[in-house]
Write an enzyme that holds these catalytic residues in place. Structure first.
Site, PDB file in Angstrom:
ATOM      1  N   HIS A  55       9.971  -5.907  -0.400  1.00  0.00           N
ATOM      2  CA  HIS A  55       9.168  -6.654  -1.417  1.00  0.00           C
ATOM      3  C   HIS A  55       7.516  -6.604  -1.403  1.00  0.00           C
ATOM      4  O   HIS A  55       7.068  -6.285  -0.359  1.00  0.00           O
ATOM      5  CB  HIS A  55       9.395  -8.152  -0.846  1.00  0.00           C
ATOM      6  CG  HIS A  55      10.604  -8.513  -0.242  1.00  0.00           C
ATOM      7  ND1 HIS A  55      11.742  -8.857  -0.944  1.00  0.00           N
ATOM      8  CD2 HIS A  55      10.871  -8.736   1.039  1.00  0.00           C
ATOM      9  CE1 HIS A  55      12.772  -9.133  -0.093  1.00  0.00           C
ATOM     10  NE2 HIS A  55      12.109  -9.000   1.100  1.00  0.00           N
TER      11      HIS A  55
ATOM     12  N   TYR B   3      -6.631   5.364   0.988  1.00  0.00           N
ATOM     13  CA  TYR B   3      -8.076   5.935   0.146  1.00  0.00           C
ATOM     14  C   TYR B   3      -9.294   5.381   0.675  1.00  0.00           C
ATOM     15  O   TYR B   3      -9.348   4.089   0.790  1.00  0.00           O
ATOM     16  CB  TYR B   3      -7.800   5.644  -1.119  1.00  0.00           C
ATOM     17  CG  TYR B   3      -8.848   6.483  -2.104  1.00  0.00           C
ATOM     18  CD1 TYR B   3      -9.146   7.650  -1.780  1.00  0.00           C
ATOM     19  CD2 TYR B   3      -9.274   6.031  -3.092  1.00  0.00           C
ATOM     20  CE1 TYR B   3     -10.009   8.245  -2.777  1.00  0.00           C
ATOM     21  CE2 TYR B   3     -10.452   6.485  -4.077  1.00  0.00           C
ATOM     22  CZ  TYR B   3     -10.703   7.699  -3.939  1.00  0.00           C
ATOM     23  OH  TYR B   3     -11.396   8.349  -4.686  1.00  0.00           O
TER      24      TYR B   3
END
Length: 453
Positions: free
Chosen positions: A348, A372
């Site tokens: 989920h 990132y």
């Protein structure tokens, strides 16, 4: 000895009706430039080489036409003086001396190898020219193929046809095969004594016959000969390509509950007994193994789904995603450049990017691999049989060991050893009556604002 063949693909048109900043042959069908579909078709017909006649966006068209295993040379048509003139732009290639010359168009992406092979067979059987035609219920506007005693005697344009000739339903597709040993001589005889001052390839029929040559025609399905001149025609071509490919897959053992809602890419591979639910989109590079299940509203590109794995509903697999046998990526989850191990569950509201999830691990709802830092991408490694609690953030580079637990709501910035429990959140505090005081303060502020109004 096998006959040699040069395919001349005409792709130098100005594409004005496409209303586009790029050549129409660069527009994609099933995620691939239509010119590449044409090259694939002629390659399947056993050609030796391709001469690509280009004009607008020449470099881009040549690059888009390049596919593995097919030798292509580009030839620039500087002036647009008709189809005969376009073919002669590839004079140097034709002069190399092939047995067969196939002439086709870069904006006919639905063509298959069958009619091309039939045209080549016609040359092998002694014809100098073989025209590929199609039967149409609506022939108005097309040149008609006029046949007598098994030979093609003329291609009659609509405006020049008699009433009787207009009843003919066999139409000219524009595709043609030419005896390669006679091609340059025949092509050089095409004149331009017509209203437009252009050199028409169709004149080869009368030229070859006048020299005692045999001219015949072969048939192709009308839809396969459909050219693309505008966005509406592009949509028709896309629809038929999808219908044809979906049918091929279903006949090969793939279940599609609502096939008309499934969109495939040119290179999509789906194994036998896979189940594809409605409204699924496959971008380029998707491989779905036997027995996998793709639930509704999922989007998959550049990804591999192994046997028994499931995706979705509303799952997204981006390039580099790789699901092992029995893995699950559930609703509103995204995987990019991530390997999900055998039997692992990502069920989920989760993002897995630049990560490895070990076999048997469970990733709780709302987990994010923070891959990132604004400049560089870093990797997250989650071992086997690990448990990541809901709403956790794993700040890469970081490793979670085999069997480790991460408590819900944690922000993990350091490696977690195997079988350890990691908690990366503030301790919960209870302050009695504080909520009541906050509520009363907020109501007082609101009342003061109303009094000033």
């Amino acid at each position: 000895m096998e006959r040699t063949c040069l395919a001349v693909i005409l792709a130098a048109g100005d594409s004005t009706r496409m209303k586009s900043s790029k050549s129409k042959v660069l527009h994609p069908v099933a995620g691939r430039p239509m010119i590449a579909h044409v090259v694939e078709a002629v390659a399947s017909a056993g050609i030796s080489s391709v001469a690509l006649v280009v004009g607008r966006d020449a470099e881009e068209v040549a690059k888009a036409a390049s596919i593995d295993g097919v030798g292509i040379e580009s030839y620039l048509q500087k002036d647009r003086l008709g189809t005969g003139h376009a073919v002669l732009a590839a004079r140097d290639a034709i002069a190399k001396g092939y047995d067969d010359i196939l002439v086709t168009y870069g904006d006919v992406p639905l063509q298959t190898d069958a009619p091309l092979k039939a045209a080549r067979q016609g040359l092998a059987d002694g014809s100098d020219i073989v025209v590929i035609g199609f039967h149409s219920d609506r022939p108005t506007g097309y040149g008609r193929l006029l046949v007598k005693d098994g030979e093609l005697i003329a291609i009659r344009e609509e405006k020049d046809a008699t009433d009787a000739e207009r009843t003919v339903t066999w139409c000219n597709s524009g595709l043609m095969a030419i005896n390669g040993r006679k091609a340059l001589d025949l092509l050089s005889r095409i004149g331009n004594s017509n209203a437009k001052g252009e050199f028409y390839l169709t004149d080869l029929v009368e030229i070859a016959r006048s020299l005692g040559g045999r001219v015949t025609a072969v048939d192709a399905p009308e839809i396969e000969m459909t050219g693309c001149n505008n966005r509406a025609e592009l949509a028709v071509i896309e629809r038929f390509w999808q219908e044809r490919r979906r049918r091929e897959m279903m006949l090969a053992g793939v279940t599609m509950i609502a096939p008309e809602t499934v969109f495939l890419s040119y290179d999509t591979i789906i194994g036998q007994d896979a189940l594809i639910e409605p409204n699924v989109v496959f971008g380029p590079g998707a491989v779905i193994d036997s027995g996998a299940v793709i639930h509704a509203f999922s989007h998959i590109e550049g990804a591999h789904v192994s046997e028994g794995a499931t995706v979705g509903p509303f799952g997204r697999l981006r390039p580099g995603a790789d699901l092992a046998n029995g893995a699950k990526v559930g609703n509103f989850c995204e995987v990019k450049n991530g390997r999900i191990g055998e039997g692992a569950k990502v069920n989920h509201l989760t993002y897995i990017g630049d990560a490895v999830v070990g076999a048997g691990s469970n990733i709780g709802a709302g987990t994010i691999t923070c891959n990132y830092d604004g400049v560089n991408k870093s990797e997250t490694v989650i071992g086997e049989n690990a448990f990541i609690g809901s709403n956790s953030s794993l700040v890469a580079p970081v490793t979670i060991g085999d069997g480790a637990y991460v408590g819900s709501g944690s922000v993990i910035t350091a490696d977690v050893p195997a079988d350890a429990l990691a908690l990366g959140r503030a301790r919960q505090e209870i302050k009695p009556e504080r909520a009541k005081l906050l509520r009363e303060r907020a109501l007082a502020i609101k009342a003061a604002k109303r009094a000033k109004a």
